[in-house]
Design a protein around this motif. Structure first.
Motif, mmCIF file in Angstrom:
data_model
loop_
_atom_site.group_PDB
_atom_site.id
_atom_site.type_symbol
_atom_site.label_atom_id
_atom_site.label_comp_id
_atom_site.label_asym_id
_atom_site.label_seq_id
_atom_site.Cartn_x
_atom_site.Cartn_y
_atom_site.Cartn_z
ATOM 1 N N GLU A 57 53.568 38.357 55.112
ATOM 2 C CA GLU A 57 54.096 39.698 54.839
ATOM 3 C C GLU A 57 53.852 40.116 53.398
ATOM 4 O O GLU A 57 53.579 41.286 53.126
ATOM 5 C CB GLU A 57 55.579 39.756 55.215
ATOM 6 C CG GLU A 57 55.769 39.698 56.723
ATOM 7 C CD GLU A 57 57.215 39.534 57.156
ATOM 8 O OE1 GLU A 57 58.122 39.571 56.300
ATOM 9 O OE2 GLU A 57 57.419 39.354 58.364
ATOM 10 N N SER A 58 53.926 39.179 52.477
ATOM 11 C CA SER A 58 53.647 39.495 51.064
ATOM 12 C C SER A 58 52.189 39.895 50.871
ATOM 13 O O SER A 58 51.889 40.838 50.119
ATOM 14 C CB SER A 58 53.953 38.295 50.177
ATOM 15 O OG SER A 58 55.317 38.031 50.164
ATOM 16 N N ILE A 59 51.307 39.179 51.536
ATOM 17 C CA ILE A 59 49.880 39.513 51.434
ATOM 18 C C ILE A 59 49.629 40.917 51.973
ATOM 19 O O ILE A 59 48.936 41.723 51.351
ATOM 20 C CB ILE A 59 49.019 38.480 52.199
ATOM 21 C CG1 ILE A 59 49.057 37.129 51.490
ATOM 22 C CG2 ILE A 59 47.578 38.963 52.350
ATOM 23 C CD1 ILE A 59 48.480 35.979 52.305
ATOM 24 N N LEU A 60 50.228 41.217 53.114
ATOM 25 C CA LEU A 60 50.011 42.524 53.746
ATOM 26 C C LEU A 60 50.738 43.651 53.032
ATOM 27 O O LEU A 60 50.347 44.814 53.183
ATOM 28 C CB LEU A 60 50.437 42.466 55.223
ATOM 29 C CG LEU A 60 49.638 41.484 56.084
ATOM 30 C CD1 LEU A 60 50.200 41.435 57.493
ATOM 31 C CD2 LEU A 60 48.161 41.845 56.090
ATOM 32 N N ALA A 61 51.755 43.347 52.262
ATOM 33 C CA ALA A 61 52.519 44.368 51.546
ATOM 34 C C ALA A 61 51.890 44.732 50.201
ATOM 35 O O ALA A 61 52.368 45.640 49.525
ATOM 36 C CB ALA A 61 53.949 43.893 51.332
ATOM 37 N N ALA A 62 50.830 44.046 49.834
ATOM 38 C CA ALA A 62 50.154 44.351 48.566
ATOM 39 C C ALA A 62 49.699 45.812 48.600
ATOM 40 O O ALA A 62 49.366 46.347 49.659
ATOM 41 C CB ALA A 62 48.979 43.414 48.361
ATOM 42 N N PRO A 63 49.639 46.466 47.438
ATOM 43 C CA PRO A 63 49.295 47.896 47.379
ATOM 44 C C PRO A 63 48.000 48.248 48.124
ATOM 45 O O PRO A 63 47.971 49.214 48.863
ATOM 46 C CB PRO A 63 49.165 48.187 45.886
ATOM 47 C CG PRO A 63 49.923 47.096 45.211
ATOM 48 C CD PRO A 63 49.903 45.910 46.128
#
Length: 186
Positions: free
Chosen positions: A139-145
């Motif tokens: 989720e952190s990877i996909l939430a990147a700008p």
């Protein structure tokens, strides 16, 4: 000899009052004294192998009781850390609880303190932490700008790993795999 008997008697008083920590220290001393008498004074009327056995069993039981209480404290701390999102700390607490409970189970398998299924429950909780960590990384990877192709590839690889490792859990997500593959194609 009198040290062994006095220490044992005082330890029993402390056990009744709930002071297991001090009782354990006194029981160790009593056991050490009785074992010395048994081995160094074999012809003495003070030799009492059954007393050494009784003290050893009582000592083991008290240590296991204290260890069992410690397992409970560690599990509560792990649950609290998990709910706070501190998975590393939760994992450490679960690992320590598992280790202690495993030791109780192996050393006192017939005791009421032996809890075989509980260890499996703790291991399942430990695996849940791993699933949460991996899902959070995805989720952190996909939430990147503005995720690039390598980000999608990392997220896809992580999700494939999660799906393989946690097939019958809510971490398993074929839809996410499909979505990430589509993004990589386009």
């Amino acid at each position: 000899y009198s040290n062994a008997r006095v220490s044992a008697a005082r330890a029993m008083e402390l056990i009744e009052s709930g002071d297991h920590f001090t009782a354990i220290t006194l029981l160790r001393s009593a056991l050490e004294n009785q074992e010395w008498i048994n081995s160094q004074l074999p012809d003495s009327k003070l030799v009492d192998p059954s007393e050494a056995t009784r003290l050893l069993r009582l000592l083991e039981k008290l240590e296991a009781m204290d260890s069992s209480v410690e397992v409970g404290r560690l599990v509560e701390a792990a649950r609290s850390a998990f709910s706070d999102g501190d998975w590393d700390l939760a994992g450490e607490f679960y690992d320590r609880a598992i280790s202690i409970q495993d030791s109780i189970n192996l050393n006192m398998p017939d005791s009421s303190l032996a809890r075989w299924k509980f260890v499996q429950e703790l291991k399942n909780q430990r695996r849940k932490i791993e699933g949460e960590e991996l899902t959070q990384r995805i989720e952190s990877i996909l939430a990147a700008p503005s995720p690039d192709e390598s980000s999608y590839e990392r997220a896809l690889n992580l999700q494939l790993h999660v799906n393989e490792k946690f097939p019958n859990t809510h971490y398993y997500n074929l839809d996410r795999v499909s979505q990430l593959r589509e993004r990589l194609i386009t």
